[in-house]
Design a protein around this motif. Structure first.
Motif, PDB file in Angstrom:
ATOM      1  N   LYS A   1      35.510  36.797  29.929  1.00  0.00           N
ATOM      2  CA  LYS A   1      35.321  35.452  29.457  1.00  0.00           C
ATOM      3  C   LYS A   1      36.541  34.577  29.397  1.00  0.00           C
ATOM      4  CE  LYS A   1      32.850  35.276  25.525  1.00  0.00           C
ATOM      5  NZ  LYS A   1      31.681  34.567  26.208  1.00  0.00           N
ATOM      6  N   ASN A   2      37.482  34.824  29.807  1.00  0.00           N
ATOM      7  CA  ASN A   2      38.652  34.026  29.895  1.00  0.00           C
ATOM      8  C   ASN A   2      39.615  34.263  31.412  1.00  0.00           C
ATOM      9  OD1 ASN A   2      38.899  33.065  26.757  1.00  0.00           O
ATOM     10  ND2 ASN A   2      38.613  35.021  26.925  1.00  0.00           N
ATOM     11  N   VAL A   3      38.744  33.839  32.473  1.00  0.00           N
ATOM     12  CA  VAL A   3      39.424  33.811  33.657  1.00  0.00           C
ATOM     13  C   VAL A   3      39.162  32.540  34.393  1.00  0.00           C
ATOM     14  CG1 VAL A   3      37.266  35.340  34.595  1.00  0.00           C
ATOM     15  CG2 VAL A   3      39.678  35.468  35.668  1.00  0.00           C
ATOM     16  N   ASP A   4      39.732  32.164  35.286  1.00  0.00           N
ATOM     17  CA  ASP A   4      39.590  30.944  36.299  1.00  0.00           C
ATOM     18  C   ASP A   4      39.315  31.313  37.555  1.00  0.00           C
ATOM     19  OD1 ASP A   4      39.754  29.404  33.799  1.00  0.00           O
ATOM     20  OD2 ASP A   4      42.096  29.278  34.122  1.00  0.00           O
ATOM     21  N   ASP A   5      39.930  32.027  38.035  1.00  0.00           N
ATOM     22  CA  ASP A   5      40.031  32.420  39.511  1.00  0.00           C
ATOM     23  C   ASP A   5      38.620  33.326  39.942  1.00  0.00           C
ATOM     24  OD1 ASP A   5      40.528  34.198  41.944  1.00  0.00           O
ATOM     25  OD2 ASP A   5      42.324  32.745  42.232  1.00  0.00           O
ATOM     26  N   GLU A   6      38.088  32.776  41.001  1.00  0.00           N
ATOM     27  CA  GLU A   6      36.779  33.796  41.159  1.00  0.00           C
ATOM     28  C   GLU A   6      36.985  35.006  41.960  1.00  0.00           C
ATOM     29  OE1 GLU A   6      33.269  32.770  40.207  1.00  0.00           O
ATOM     30  OE2 GLU A   6      34.354  31.214  39.056  1.00  0.00           O
ATOM     31  N   ASP A   7      37.940  34.971  42.767  1.00  0.00           N
ATOM     32  CA  ASP A   7      38.091  36.370  43.105  1.00  0.00           C
ATOM     33  C   ASP A   7      38.856  37.405  42.042  1.00  0.00           C
ATOM     34  OD1 ASP A   7      37.927  35.493  45.888  1.00  0.00           O
ATOM     35  OD2 ASP A   7      39.895  34.636  45.984  1.00  0.00           O
TER      36      ASP A   7
END
Length: 335
Positions: free
Chosen positions: A36-42
């Protein structure tokens, strides 16, 4: 293939499945916070993979326990996770955390497999080992692709094969005329530096969000222990002019909103301690230099004492679930 004779689960198999329920239900809560708290798609893809593995392992563990009519541990549930809590750790930390937990999975499931007989349990553990291996490799690939993978030190070695012919190769407890570290010792020292760094950052965040003074102080003490151990292990390398590579951007946000319950925080800390104790024992056995082996033993004693304090806190708050217990037949004989 011969059909297996149907038998009950052994004590070792029950222990492996019981621990799997505990550990994977905890991991699901942690990965839900990450996702729920991540920016990078990889990195998001890696977290999703880790979450799916934990959910599958939890489901299979519970299924095998039910088939044997064993009670299912409470473990950790929705009430142990706050879905509205803001980010606590950086995206880079997620990768190092998952890489470390995949290593823990390989170790735990490997030991469990070697003590299991029932085919359904061995199949589950074998698949869990393969899943942990795949997760470790995928996480490492993402770290490498982003230039974030910190490799163990490069060193120059002698170009000859030889045998140890002098007992002073082991050295003494004092750093007097000791030999340089060998590559096996370097490998264990660096692995323990990285593991303690991951634990140090984790506990920094948990100290920040713990809701009770007792848990906050306990996490802070664990953070201080991890920091001290990183310095001690780093000094072993720097004393021989070996650089200590460390990952960057393993950061903690300024949030004070707890993503996890106090019960989960304490259990997670206990899991880190178990891993450290096992790592130190393996490293001590593999280190031929007496001062290094003694350092591992000394630090293991410190960690064990810290663990005992944590057990007392969990017992006081009824947070420590009791492992399956054998029937005390002495009670029958006294009746």
């Amino acid at each position: 293939m011969m059909e297996e004779h149907q038998t009950r689960l052994t004590s070792s198999e029950i222990a492996a499945l019981w621990s799997s329920v505990q550990n994977n239900s905890m991991a699901i809560c942690v990965f839900k916070h990450f996702i729920k708290n991540v920016d990078d798609e990889d990195i998001k893809s890696i977290i999703n993979n880790a979450l799916s593995i934990s959910e599958e392992n939890l489901s299979l563990s519970e299924k095998i326990l039910r088939e044997d009519k064993q009670p299912i541990p409470v473990g950790f549930r929705d009430e142990d996770f706050n879905p509205n809590a803001p980010r606590l750790y950086s995206d880079t930390y997620y990768l190092y955390y998952i890489k470390n937990m995949a290593k823990v999975g390989l170790s735990v499931y490997g030991v469990a497999l070697a003590t299991s007989a029932k085919s359904s349990v061995r199949d589950f553990l074998s698949k869990a080992i393969q899943s942990s291996t795949n997760l470790y490799n995928k996480t490492s690939d993402v770290l490498l692709s982003k230039g974030l993978f910190v490799r163990p030190p490069y060193v120059s070695t002698t170009n000859e094969i030889d045998f140890i012919d002098q007992k002073n190769y082991k050295g003494g407890l004092l750093n007097i005329n000791r030999r340089p570290v060998n590559v096996i010792e370097i490998s264990h020292v660096y692995a323990n530096i990285e593991t303690n760094l991951v634990g140090q950052v984790l506990l920094t965040g948990l100290t920040q969000v713990a809701q009770t003074n007792e848990v906050r102080k306990y996490c802070e003490k664990g953070k201080d222990i991890a920091t001290k151990h990183v310095k001690l292990f780093s000094a072993i390398l720097t004393d021989d002019d070996i650089p200590v590579p460390t990952p960057s951007d393993l950061t903690v946000s300024n949030s004070t909103i707890a993503p996890f319950s106090e019960k989960l925080i304490m259990f997670h800390t206990a899991l880190l301690i178990q891993s450290s104790t096992s790592n130190y024992a393996t490293a001590a056995a593999a280190s031929l230099r007496k001062d290094i082996a003694t350092t591992y033993v000394r630090l293991a004693v410190e960690v064990t004492s810290y663990a005992s304090d944590g057990v007392n806190i969990m017992i006081d708050h009824s947070w420590l679930e009791e492992p399956p217990q054998i029937i005390n037949k002495k009670n029958f004989s006294n009746q």
